[in-house]
Scaffold this motif. Structure first.
Motif, PDB file in Angstrom:
ATOM      1  N   CYS A  60     -13.721 -15.246  46.916  1.00 31.64           N
ATOM      2  CA  CYS A  60     -14.847 -15.986  46.339  1.00 31.64           C
ATOM      3  C   CYS A  60     -15.343 -15.343  45.048  1.00 31.64           C
ATOM      4  CB  CYS A  60     -15.999 -16.053  47.339  1.00 31.64           C
ATOM      5  SG  CYS A  60     -15.607 -16.966  48.858  1.00 31.64           S
ATOM      6  N   LYS A  61     -14.899 -14.157  44.755  1.00 35.03           N
ATOM      7  CA  LYS A  61     -15.356 -13.426  43.580  1.00 35.03           C
ATOM      8  C   LYS A  61     -14.992 -14.180  42.302  1.00 35.03           C
ATOM      9  CE  LYS A  61     -15.223  -8.864  41.400  1.00 35.03           C
ATOM     10  NZ  LYS A  61     -14.636  -7.497  41.444  1.00 35.03           N
ATOM     11  N   GLY A  62     -16.017 -14.496  41.520  1.00 36.54           N
ATOM     12  CA  GLY A  62     -15.795 -15.208  40.266  1.00 36.54           C
ATOM     13  C   GLY A  62     -15.454 -16.673  40.430  1.00 36.54           C
ATOM     14  N   ARG A  63     -15.512 -17.181  41.655  1.00 35.81           N
ATOM     15  CA  ARG A  63     -15.088 -18.565  41.912  1.00 35.81           C
ATOM     16  C   ARG A  63     -16.225 -19.444  42.429  1.00 35.81           C
ATOM     17  NH1 ARG A  63     -11.162 -19.284  45.822  1.00 35.81           N
ATOM     18  NH2 ARG A  63     -10.914 -21.332  44.870  1.00 35.81           N
ATOM     19  N   ILE A 113     -39.734 -21.826  45.123  1.00 34.67           N
ATOM     20  CA  ILE A 113     -39.187 -20.630  44.476  1.00 34.67           C
ATOM     21  C   ILE A 113     -37.719 -20.887  44.181  1.00 34.67           C
ATOM     22  CG2 ILE A 113     -38.746 -18.153  44.709  1.00 34.67           C
ATOM     23  CD1 ILE A 113     -41.131 -17.982  46.570  1.00 34.67           C
ATOM     24  N   ARG A 114     -37.333 -20.634  42.934  1.00 36.36           N
ATOM     25  CA  ARG A 114     -35.968 -20.939  42.510  1.00 36.36           C
ATOM     26  C   ARG A 114     -35.100 -19.682  42.458  1.00 36.36           C
ATOM     27  NH1 ARG A 114     -36.277 -24.542  37.187  1.00 36.36           N
ATOM     28  NH2 ARG A 114     -37.423 -22.737  36.412  1.00 36.36           N
ATOM     29  N   ILE A 115     -33.812 -19.907  42.357  1.00 37.44           N
ATOM     30  CA  ILE A 115     -32.856 -18.804  42.261  1.00 37.44           C
ATOM     31  C   ILE A 115     -33.221 -17.877  41.099  1.00 37.44           C
ATOM     32  CG2 ILE A 115     -30.451 -18.216  41.729  1.00 37.44           C
ATOM     33  CD1 ILE A 115     -30.671 -19.255  44.538  1.00 37.44           C
ATOM     34  N   CYS A 116     -33.630 -18.453  39.971  1.00 37.83           N
ATOM     35  CA  CYS A 116     -33.974 -17.644  38.795  1.00 37.83           C
ATOM     36  C   CYS A 116     -35.141 -16.705  39.062  1.00 37.83           C
ATOM     37  CB  CYS A 116     -34.261 -18.528  37.583  1.00 37.83           C
ATOM     38  SG  CYS A 116     -35.608 -19.710  37.824  1.00 37.83           S
ATOM     39  N   ASP A 117     -35.978 -17.035  40.052  1.00 41.57           N
ATOM     40  CA  ASP A 117     -37.110 -16.165  40.374  1.00 41.57           C
ATOM     41  C   ASP A 117     -36.661 -14.845  40.988  1.00 41.57           C
ATOM     42  OD1 ASP A 117     -39.318 -17.834  39.528  1.00 41.57           O
ATOM     43  OD2 ASP A 117     -38.847 -19.135  41.223  1.00 41.57           O
ATOM     44  N   LEU A 118     -35.440 -14.792  41.489  1.00 38.13           N
ATOM     45  CA  LEU A 118     -34.910 -13.542  42.033  1.00 38.13           C
ATOM     46  C   LEU A 118     -34.707 -12.501  40.936  1.00 38.13           C
ATOM     47  CD1 LEU A 118     -32.239 -14.987  44.513  1.00 38.13           C
ATOM     48  CD2 LEU A 118     -34.455 -13.967  45.106  1.00 38.13           C
ATOM     49  N   ARG A 119     -34.689 -12.947  39.698  1.00 33.22           N
ATOM     50  CA  ARG A 119     -34.537 -12.034  38.559  1.00 33.22           C
ATOM     51  C   ARG A 119     -35.896 -11.498  38.094  1.00 33.22           C
ATOM     52  NH1 ARG A 119     -30.005 -15.579  35.216  1.00 33.22           N
ATOM     53  NH2 ARG A 119     -28.167 -14.533  36.090  1.00 33.22           N
ATOM     54  N   HIS A 120     -36.956 -11.916  38.769  1.00 30.97           N
ATOM     55  CA  HIS A 120     -38.305 -11.485  38.393  1.00 30.97           C
ATOM     56  C   HIS A 120     -39.058 -11.067  39.655  1.00 30.97           C
ATOM     57  CE1 HIS A 120     -37.545 -13.142  34.391  1.00 30.97           C
ATOM     58  NE2 HIS A 120     -37.058 -14.201  35.009  1.00 30.97           N
ATOM     59  N   MET A 121     -38.593  -9.977  40.253  1.00 33.60           N
ATOM     60  CA  MET A 121     -39.176  -9.551  41.515  1.00 33.60           C
ATOM     61  C   MET A 121     -40.605  -9.043  41.364  1.00 33.60           C
ATOM     62  SD  MET A 121     -36.950 -10.418  43.703  1.00 33.60           S
ATOM     63  CE  MET A 121     -37.716  -9.754  45.171  1.00 33.60           C
ATOM     64  N   ASP A 122     -41.074  -8.862  40.133  1.00 28.34           N
ATOM     65  CA  ASP A 122     -42.466  -8.445  39.935  1.00 28.34           C
ATOM     66  C   ASP A 122     -43.432  -9.570  40.288  1.00 28.34           C
ATOM     67  OD1 ASP A 122     -41.314  -9.794  37.732  1.00 28.34           O
ATOM     68  OD2 ASP A 122     -42.920  -9.104  36.393  1.00 28.34           O
ATOM     69  N   ALA A 160     -31.021 -10.614  46.160  1.00 27.01           N
ATOM     70  CA  ALA A 160     -30.946 -10.819  44.705  1.00 27.01           C
ATOM     71  C   ALA A 160     -29.823  -9.981  44.104  1.00 27.01           C
ATOM     72  CB  ALA A 160     -32.277 -10.453  44.060  1.00 27.01           C
ATOM     73  N   GLU A 161     -29.700  -8.760  44.582  1.00 23.28           N
ATOM     74  CA  GLU A 161     -28.655  -7.867  44.072  1.00 23.28           C
ATOM     75  C   GLU A 161     -27.267  -8.409  44.389  1.00 23.28           C
ATOM     76  OE1 GLU A 161     -27.318  -3.152  44.420  1.00 23.28           O
ATOM     77  OE2 GLU A 161     -29.213  -3.836  45.286  1.00 23.28           O
ATOM     78  N   ARG A 162     -27.119  -8.910  45.595  1.00 21.35           N
ATOM     79  CA  ARG A 162     -25.808  -9.442  45.987  1.00 21.35           C
ATOM     80  C   ARG A 162     -25.497 -10.758  45.277  1.00 21.35           C
ATOM     81  NH1 ARG A 162     -23.223 -10.918  51.989  1.00 21.35           N
ATOM     82  NH2 ARG A 162     -21.209 -11.546  51.111  1.00 21.35           N
ATOM     83  N   LEU A 163     -26.511 -11.585  45.080  1.00 24.51           N
ATOM     84  CA  LEU A 163     -26.288 -12.910  44.505  1.00 24.51           C
ATOM     85  C   LEU A 163     -26.076 -12.877  42.998  1.00 24.51           C
ATOM     86  CD1 LEU A 163     -26.247 -15.966  45.348  1.00 24.51           C
ATOM     87  CD2 LEU A 163     -28.637 -16.040  44.597  1.00 24.51           C
ATOM     88  N   GLU A 164     -26.586 -11.869  42.324  1.00 30.17           N
ATOM     89  CA  GLU A 164     -26.593 -11.824  40.864  1.00 30.17           C
ATOM     90  C   GLU A 164     -25.257 -12.221  40.219  1.00 30.17           C
ATOM     91  OE1 GLU A 164     -27.616 -11.755  37.063  1.00 30.17           O
ATOM     92  OE2 GLU A 164     -29.055 -11.625  38.723  1.00 30.17           O
ATOM     93  N   PRO A 165     -24.097 -11.719  40.694  1.00 30.23           N
ATOM     94  CA  PRO A 165     -22.821 -12.099  40.051  1.00 30.23           C
ATOM     95  C   PRO A 165     -22.497 -13.589  40.147  1.00 30.23           C
ATOM     96  CG  PRO A 165     -22.544 -10.167  41.452  1.00 30.23           C
ATOM     97  CD  PRO A 165     -23.886 -10.736  41.771  1.00 30.23           C
ATOM     98  N   PHE A 166     -23.145 -14.294  41.078  1.00 27.52           N
ATOM     99  CA  PHE A 166     -22.873 -15.716  41.290  1.00 27.52           C
ATOM    100  C   PHE A 166     -23.790 -16.618  40.475  1.00 27.52           C
ATOM    101  CE2 PHE A 166     -21.583 -13.553  45.220  1.00 27.52           C
ATOM    102  CZ  PHE A 166     -20.319 -14.071  45.448  1.00 27.52           C
ATOM    103  N   ILE A 167     -24.915 -16.095  39.991  1.00 27.51           N
ATOM    104  CA  ILE A 167     -25.929 -16.919  39.330  1.00 27.51           C
ATOM    105  C   ILE A 167     -25.471 -17.318  37.931  1.00 27.51           C
ATOM    106  CG2 ILE A 167     -28.321 -17.051  38.543  1.00 27.51           C
ATOM    107  CD1 ILE A 167     -29.035 -14.966  40.649  1.00 27.51           C
ATOM    108  N   ALA A 168     -25.666 -18.601  37.603  1.00 29.69           N
ATOM    109  CA  ALA A 168     -25.253 -19.092  36.280  1.00 29.69           C
ATOM    110  C   ALA A 168     -26.115 -20.277  35.865  1.00 29.69           C
ATOM    111  CB  ALA A 168     -23.783 -19.499  36.306  1.00 29.69           C
TER     112      ALA A 168
END
Length: 225
Positions: A60-63, A113-122, A160-168
């Motif tokens: 699933c990596k990169g796919r 709460i959206r996926i992009c909010d995982l990039r703003h944990m503050d 969030a750390e695990r999902l980050e490579p999948f977010i686009a």
């Protein structure tokens, strides 16, 4: 849609796979799979599917790309789904109680709460607290505590750390693919009679599984469909 729509498929070796969030195209090694902005994503469920695929030799990596605009479906949405069905009594809808409708409700009333909010944990804890307090005000049987919020925040930091490579930005990805004349196959669950607008309301799903959902759920213009 979300995890209420399941697709059971078999690979060339006859091995069975039951998928809910990951597109079926993952079994074709030449495909890139996109989970669009119109999907509500239950991350524990998504990771479980990915783990199951990879344990069976499906990379699933990169796919798999997950839209940064897709909304997060939390476990509490599933609890609220049960409360809602019980509240309706003999007039219950018959949902899968997987939290789909409550998550779309959060989206529509604009406190989701959206996926992009995982990039703003503050700001994530504040948004989660607002979401949970809204559920408490609506359903007296639903309770939460500061400890619950802290635990959920810590869990989603790991997610969030695990999902980050999948977010686009999948809207951009789709338009780039169209410009490059790549073949695009859109997969959806259910059909018109379960469409929130055109189906047998109120016994419908909470999204648009008819043709129009291609445009709203992926950001594809009607002229290219």
């Amino acid at each position: 849609g979300g995890t209420n729509a399941g697709h059971t498929i078999y690979n060339t070796e006859g091995k069975k796979f039951a998928l809910h969030l990951v597109p079926s195209g993952i079994l074709n090694e030449e495909t890139v799979c996109v989970i669009g902005n119109g999907v509500v994503v239950h991350l524990p469920g998504l990771f479980k599917e990915i783990d199951g695929l990879e344990s069976n030799g499906i990379s699933c990596k990169g796919r798999i790309l997950v839209s940064d605009r897709a909304h997060l479906l939390f476990d509490f949405h599933q609890v609220v789904d049960g409360f809602r069905e019980a509240e309706l009594g003999n007039f219950f809808i018959g949902t899968t109680k997987r939290g789909i409708a409550p998550c779309y409700s959060s989206k529509v009333i604009r406190n989701g709460i959206r996926i992009c909010d995982l990039r703003h944990m503050d700001t994530f804890p504040e948004k989660l607290d607002l979401l949970l307090s809204d559920a408490t005000s609506r359903f007296p049987g639903f309770k939460y505590s500061p400890d619950m919020v802290r635990e959920e925040v810590e869990k989603y930091k790991r997610f969030a750390e695990r999902l980050e490579p999948f977010i686009a930005d999948t809207v951009h990805v789709m338009h780039e693919s169209i410009a490059q004349k790549k073949k695009i196959l859109v997969e959806g669950g259910q059909a018109t009679m379960l469409d929130i607008d055109f189906g047998t309301y109120p016994f419908v799903t909470s999204s648009s599984p008819s043709a129009g959902g291609i445009c709203t759920g992926l950001g594809i213009a009607p002229r290219v469909v």
